[in-house]
Design an enzyme around this catalytic site. Structure first.
Site, PDB file in Angstrom:
ATOM      1  N   SER A 188      34.855  70.127 103.131  1.00 42.41           N
ATOM      2  CA  SER A 188      35.646  70.767 102.067  1.00 42.41           C
ATOM      3  C   SER A 188      36.090  69.685 101.087  1.00 42.41           C
ATOM      4  CB  SER A 188      36.895  71.405 102.696  1.00 42.41           C
ATOM      5  OG  SER A 188      37.801  71.821 101.690  1.00 42.41           O
TER       6      SER A 188
ATOM      7  N   TYR B  26      44.284  71.084 108.278  1.00 42.57           N
ATOM      8  CA  TYR B  26      43.002  71.441 107.646  1.00 42.57           C
ATOM      9  C   TYR B  26      42.371  70.207 107.005  1.00 42.57           C
ATOM     10  CZ  TYR B  26      39.520  74.091 105.016  1.00 42.57           C
ATOM     11  OH  TYR B  26      38.326  74.572 104.510  1.00 42.57           O
TER      12      TYR B  26
HETATM   13  N1  LIG Z   1      36.450  79.490 101.002  1.00 42.65           N
HETATM   14  C1  LIG Z   1      36.764  78.278 100.557  1.00 42.65           C
HETATM   15  O1  LIG Z   1      37.412  78.136  99.491  1.00 42.65           O
HETATM   16  C2  LIG Z   1      36.296  77.038 101.289  1.00 42.65           C
HETATM   17  C3  LIG Z   1      36.431  75.802 100.632  1.00 42.65           C
HETATM   18  C4  LIG Z   1      36.024  74.646 101.275  1.00 42.65           C
HETATM   19  C5  LIG Z   1      35.466  74.716 102.543  1.00 42.65           C
HETATM   20  N2  LIG Z   1      35.347  75.918 103.171  1.00 42.65           N
HETATM   21  C6  LIG Z   1      34.751  75.914 104.516  1.00 42.65           C
HETATM   22  O2  LIG Z   1      33.600  76.722 104.512  1.00 42.65           O
HETATM   23  C7  LIG Z   1      33.357  77.248 105.825  1.00 42.65           C
HETATM   24  C8  LIG Z   1      33.152  78.740 105.712  1.00 42.65           C
HETATM   25  O3  LIG Z   1      34.352  79.293 105.204  1.00 42.65           O
HETATM   26  P1  LIG Z   1      34.454  80.688 104.457  1.00 42.65           P
HETATM   27  O4  LIG Z   1      35.280  80.483 103.280  1.00 42.65           O
HETATM   28  O5  LIG Z   1      33.117  81.318 104.353  1.00 42.65           O
HETATM   29  O6  LIG Z   1      35.398  81.380 105.541  1.00 42.65           O
HETATM   30  P2  LIG Z   1      35.402  82.801 106.244  1.00 42.65           P
HETATM   31  O7  LIG Z   1      36.715  82.903 106.910  1.00 42.65           O
HETATM   32  O8  LIG Z   1      34.992  83.816 105.277  1.00 42.65           O
HETATM   33  O9  LIG Z   1      34.265  82.585 107.319  1.00 42.65           O
HETATM   34  C9  LIG Z   1      34.449  81.746 108.437  1.00 42.65           C
HETATM   35  C10 LIG Z   1      33.649  82.307 109.585  1.00 42.65           C
HETATM   36  O10 LIG Z   1      33.871  81.489 110.740  1.00 42.65           O
HETATM   37  C11 LIG Z   1      34.040  82.342 111.851  1.00 42.65           C
HETATM   38  N3  LIG Z   1      34.791  81.652 112.899  1.00 42.65           N
HETATM   39  C12 LIG Z   1      36.118  81.358 112.898  1.00 42.65           C
HETATM   40  N4  LIG Z   1      36.452  80.758 114.055  1.00 42.65           N
HETATM   41  C13 LIG Z   1      35.310  80.656 114.787  1.00 42.65           C
HETATM   42  C14 LIG Z   1      35.017  80.135 116.069  1.00 42.65           C
HETATM   43  N5  LIG Z   1      35.963  79.595 116.847  1.00 42.65           N
HETATM   44  N6  LIG Z   1      33.738  80.195 116.516  1.00 42.65           N
HETATM   45  C15 LIG Z   1      32.774  80.757 115.750  1.00 42.65           C
HETATM   46  N7  LIG Z   1      32.996  81.285 114.539  1.00 42.65           N
HETATM   47  C16 LIG Z   1      34.251  81.225 114.057  1.00 42.65           C
HETATM   48  C17 LIG Z   1      34.758  83.562 111.289  1.00 42.65           C
HETATM   49  O11 LIG Z   1      34.645  84.708 112.117  1.00 42.65           O
HETATM   50  C18 LIG Z   1      34.055  83.733 109.943  1.00 42.65           C
HETATM   51  O12 LIG Z   1      32.888  84.519 110.071  1.00 42.65           O
HETATM   52  C19 LIG Z   1      34.581  76.854 106.662  1.00 42.65           C
HETATM   53  O13 LIG Z   1      34.260  75.708 107.427  1.00 42.65           O
HETATM   54  C20 LIG Z   1      35.630  76.507 105.606  1.00 42.65           C
HETATM   55  O14 LIG Z   1      36.575  75.598 106.087  1.00 42.65           O
HETATM   56  C21 LIG Z   1      35.743  77.079 102.563  1.00 42.65           C
END
Ligand SMILES: NC(=O)c1ccc[n+]([C@@H]2O[C@H](COP(=O)([O-])OP(=O)(O)OC[C@H]3O[C@@H](n4cnc5c(N)ncnc54)[C@H](O)[C@@H]3O)[C@@H](O)[C@H]2O)c1
Length: 252
Positions: free
Chosen positions: A140, A153
């Site tokens: 991230s 985080y």
């Molecule tokens: N959305 C943002 O702005 C953003 C920005 C930077 C980084 N990220 C990173 O991108 C990645 C995806 O995030 P997103 O925004 O699509 O989030 P999201 O919450 O939409 O999706 C995350 C997924 O991870 C799954 N998950 C959670 N805990 C889990 C576990 N213990 N085992 C298996 N699966 C698990 C959830 O069920 C969900 O399907 C994450 O690592 C997040 O930190 C997101």
């Protein structure tokens, strides 16, 4: 381009929703067999079914990436004897500074965001080694920069960047490339949970969007395209790289 992943096997964690699901869609529509791995059985099962109905080769495996036993069971469910692509994408957020972060919450974030990619990569190594492979981790911008109210985080996402570089060192000789993306703010369920659905939330969204040079949030597919690039043969000499996909957030 159409079938550039034909014959390949991909595993994408955290892929019931958001960025992970967008990556599953691209890999599968370009010929890969994809394992959609997620803790959310309902959403994961539904997403995989929907993609299979479109003729794509997608299989759901329920797995908690923080649990060694669950990860072992996931690996045992893979039908092939090799895996070409692993995307360690599962992650959870927490809005809290050090005062408000309990030890339990610290451990929960660490175990999903940082121990998860370690456990999954370690357990899949025998399958990744067979033909050589590409691993793409999702960090991230919070792994690159400090961010208010984001102690656990930011720390875990910073850890993902160092894990990426270290795994690239450990696995290069086995022809396993390891890279990571650092997304900027992306329109996924995670973002909806962070921003309240009221005037205050809308104002916060505007302010955060304005901090990206492109003055907007990313679509999940825009992050997924960068993940797919790093996983593809187009990135065959790229390993240990940390790629911001952040609309210029970290360029300033
Ligand atoms: N959305 C943002 O702005 C953003 C920005 C930077 C980084 N990220 C990173 O991108 C990645 C995806 O995030 P997103 O925004 O699509 O989030 P999201 O919450 O939409 O999706 C995350 C997924 O991870 C799954 N998950 C959670 N805990 C889990 C576990 N213990 N085992 C298996 N699966 C698990 C959830 O069920 C969900 O399907 C994450 O690592 C997040 O930190 C997101």
């Amino acid at each position: 381009m159409e079938n550039r992943f034909s014959g390949k096997v991909a595993v994408v964690t955290g892929s019931s929703h958001g960025i992970g699901l967008a990556a599953v869609e691209i890999f599968a529509s370009q010929g890969a067999k994809v394992y959609l791995v997620d803790i959310d059985r309902n959403k994961g099962g539904e997403a995989a079914l929907k993609l299979r109905e479109q003729g794509l080769n997608v299989k759901f495996i329920e797995c908690d990436v923080a649990s060694p036993q669950s990860v072992q069971n996931m690996v045992a469910s893979i039908e092939e004897n090799n895996v070409d692509i692993l995307c360690n994408n599962a992650g959870v957020e927490l809005t809290a500074g050090i005062d408000e972060t309990s030890v339990e919450e610290w451990d929960r974030l660490s175990s999903i965001n940082l121990r998860g990619p370690f456990l999954v990569t370690k357990a899949l190594l025998p399958l990744l080694e067979v033909k050589g492979a590409a691993v793409v981790n999702t960090s991230s911008i919070s792994g690159l920069l400090g961010w208010p109210l984001s102690t656990a985080y930011c720390a875990t996402k910073g850890g993902v960047i160092q894990l990426t570089k270290q795994l690239a060192c450990d696995l290069g000789a086995k022809n396993i490339r390891v890279n990571c993306v650092c997304p900027g703010t992306t329109k996924t369920p995670m973002l909806s949970r962070l921003l309240s659905d009221d005037e205050e939330g809308r104002q916060a969204a505007k302010e955060i969007a304005a901090r990206h040079l492109l003055k907007r949030f990313a679509e999940p597919r825009e992050i997924a395209e960068a993940i797919v690039f790093l996983a593809s043969d187009a990135a065959s000499f790229v390993t240990g790289a940390v790629l911001p996909v952040d609309g210029g957030y970290t360029a300033k």
